[in-house]
Motif scaffolding. Structure first.
Motif, mmCIF file in Angstrom:
data_model
loop_
_atom_site.group_PDB
_atom_site.id
_atom_site.type_symbol
_atom_site.label_atom_id
_atom_site.label_comp_id
_atom_site.label_asym_id
_atom_site.label_seq_id
_atom_site.Cartn_x
_atom_site.Cartn_y
_atom_site.Cartn_z
ATOM 1 N N ASP A 1 0.828 -1.203 0.000
ATOM 2 C CA ASP A 1 0.000 0.000 0.000
ATOM 3 C C ASP A 1 0.865 1.256 0.000
ATOM 4 N N PHE A 2 2.029 1.136 -0.630
ATOM 5 C CA PHE A 2 2.947 2.246 -0.849
ATOM 6 C C PHE A 2 3.754 1.932 -2.099
ATOM 7 N N ALA A 3 4.418 2.929 -2.650
ATOM 8 C CA ALA A 3 5.238 2.714 -3.841
ATOM 9 C C ALA A 3 6.523 1.983 -3.449
ATOM 10 N N VAL A 4 6.790 0.855 -4.109
ATOM 11 C CA VAL A 4 7.959 0.020 -3.814
ATOM 12 C C VAL A 4 9.134 0.486 -4.670
ATOM 13 N N ASP A 5 10.319 0.575 -4.047
ATOM 14 C CA ASP A 5 11.533 0.959 -4.768
ATOM 15 C C ASP A 5 12.495 -0.215 -4.829
ATOM 16 N N GLU A 6 12.762 -0.708 -5.998
ATOM 17 C CA GLU A 6 13.828 -1.663 -6.338
ATOM 18 C C GLU A 6 14.032 -2.804 -5.347
ATOM 19 N N PRO A 7 13.294 -3.890 -5.464
ATOM 20 C CA PRO A 7 13.587 -5.066 -4.635
ATOM 21 C C PRO A 7 14.909 -5.701 -5.059
#
Length: 542
Positions: free
Chosen positions: A173-179
């Protein structure tokens, strides 16, 4: 029977029991209870001795064999990964003991749910499997509520196979940055622009969470670990020591600063947001810190350096006026053998190397215009024809000792020169060779614009792939106007693609995946190729 013989009886019975094939009890295959990562199951059982399980997973069209954990043990609780959405799977389990004796367990079944209605559309447009790096492509996907506003309430990490079929995803429920994969096998990624960082297992369970202490979240997540900086942005990497090295942020006041753009004679008091490079332990303790405002020239005003919008959500109500985004460093690569780091400044259109032991700047790779002494003494000199990078992302060192990155392009200029016109701009994946002894830099290899024209004015990445030597390119910030034409700046609908190309002379495209939805704009910051979804079988490749 004597007492000594009675004492030996249990051991004798156990030896006799283990003389045959292994036996398993309490065998169960259940759906992952964590709905954030639904394309997974959990296999559990207890064996009468240490065994290694091998799984054959069959969905009626595909049949795959995997040994998720090669370490023999008696009690197992294993993730079953890579299930195909909307299909029923049969899982055949064979257990093998340390003497090679095997037992096939009764087949188990598990149905994976279909993809949700709001899942990004994924299409593979080029696929040459024999020439590709094996494995799964994992990426972050975020969406937009408008041309300039990313949706901070929605995000996904997605892994696809060579066919482009979704085989794993994590919904947030948030923007994910680079797993990216940690050494312990878990995934590590940032969240939106509020400084949060997460470690999750492949079942989507949060193992650890961090937040930045200077700009405190409300409410503060329970158990979250505080790190002393304003926020983390763009890049936090794991070091060989187990510590982390990340790009934090600080705000510094200046009494006499350029107050117009392009810079002229008008000056005034100002606040400047500068990058803070921080090494910290997993418990949040700061080990070392370097202020990039003390490394690069804080008065070199490049295009966009007087912009205040990027950190508006972070600093609104905390700084008036909002600080300038002078540097916008967006990538860091650690050199263990030298205790040094090479970083990339988006605003300044420069790559720069810092000796972390001394904090000294070692070299600058970029347009020499605008650098005064002592920084001008650190500039690398071009060897042959060199096109300087601009607004670049995702730097890494290859096994050849060269530097590979995604060169977004922009105007490729420094004020007051306006540089390239909008219709002449282009992006590329570019490889540079730096000769530190000779203080030179040369171009070694590139993809674009000769092979094909493309441009992402922001984000994106380029990774060396170890088995084939191919290059995985995240062309993740594409923008199209209302007339369907590609744009070279913000203002239209976002879409993304990921491509794999061969390396060397005569490079060719061997894979291309597109995320493009006329009804919903999407972007991809960075992608990586994982050898396997299973942590113990993987070797990260970017």
């Amino acid at each position: 029977m004597t007492s000594s013989r009675l004492a030996l009886l249990p051991a004798l019975l156990l030896l006799l029991a283990c003389a045959g094939p292994p036996v398993a009890e309490n065998v169960e295959l259940r759906a992952n209870p964590n709905e954030r990562a639904p394309l997974a199951g959990i296999l559990s059982f207890t064996a009468d001795r240490p065994v290694v399980p091998t799984l054959v997973i069959d969905d009626g069209e595909h049949r795959e064999t995997v040994t998720p954990d090669p370490e023999p043990r008696a009690v197992h609780e294993l993730p079953v990964l890579g299930l195909r959405p909307g299909r029923r799977h049969t899982v055949e389990v064979t257990i093998r003991d340390e003497r090679g004796r095997e037992t096939a367990l009764p087949p188990l079944e598990l149905e994976a749910p279909p993809l949700p209605d709001d899942f990004p559309p994924i299409a593979v447009t080029v696929r040459r499997p024999a020439a590709m790096e094996p494995g799964f492509t994992i990426m972050d996907v975020f969406r937009w509520t408008g041309p300039f506003d990313d949706d901070k309430t929605w995000g996904m990490a997605i892994a696809v196979d060579a066919e482009g079929e979704v085989r794993w995803y994590y919904r947030a429920d948030f923007a994910v940055d680079e797993p990216r994969r940690l050494r312990n096998g878990n995934l590590f990624f940032g969240g939106a622009r509020d400084g949060r960082m997460f470690e999750i297992d492949m079942l989507g369970n949060v193992v650890r969470e961090w937040h930045t202490a200077r700009v405190v979240l409300d409410p503060l997540p329970e158990g979250s670990i505080a790190v002393d900086t304003d926020t983390f942005h763009h890049d936090v990497i794991e070091l060989p020591s187990g510590n982390f090295l990340g790009l934090g942020l600080e705000v510094r006041p200046f009494d006499d600063y350029p107050a117009e753009y392009p810079p002229g004679t008008k000056r005034a008091a100002a606040k400047v947001a500068g990058d803070d490079l921080i090494e910290f332990r997993p418990d949040g303790t700061t080990v070392r810190r370097w202020s990039i405002l003390d490394v690069l020239d804080p008065y070199r005003i490049a295009y966009g350096s007087l912009d205040r919008s990027f950190y508006e959500d972070l600093y609104e109500g905390k700084h008036d006026p909002l600080p300038y985004d002078l540097l916008h460093t967006n990538a860091v690569y650690y050199l263990e053998d030298e205790d040094a780091a090479v970083l990339s400044s988006y605003r300044q259109c420069v790559l720069y190397k810092v000796n972390l032991a001394t904090g000294e700047l070692e070299w600058l790779l970029g347009d020499p215009v605008g650098w005064n002494e002592p920084w001008s003494d650190k500039l690398l000199q071009p060897k042959g024809e060199v096109v300087w990078p601009c607004h670049q992302h995702g730097i890494e060192r290859t096994p050849r000792g060269t530097w590979l990155l995604y060169d977004n392009g922009g105007s490729r200029s420094f004020p007051p020169d306006e540089g390239l016109a909008a219709d002449a701009r282009y992006s590329r994946a570019i490889e540079y060779r730096v000769d530190e002894a000779a203080r030179t830099v040369e171009e070694v290899w590139s993809w674009g614009p000769d092979q094909e024209w493309f441009m992402s004015p922001f984000i994106s990445d380029a990774d060396h792939l170890p088995e084939t030597g191919n290059v995985l390119i995240t062309d993740g910030g594409r923008i199209v106007g209302a007339d369907g034409k590609q744009l070279t700046s913000f203002g239209g609908r976002h879409w993304a693609r990921i491509l794999e190309v061969t390396y060397g002379e005569g490079s060719e495209k061997v894979w291309e995946m597109v995320i493009d939805d006329p009804a919903m704009p999407y972007s991809v910051y960075r992608a990586q190729r994982l050898r396997s979804l299973y942590p113990k079988l993987d070797r990260p490749t970017g």
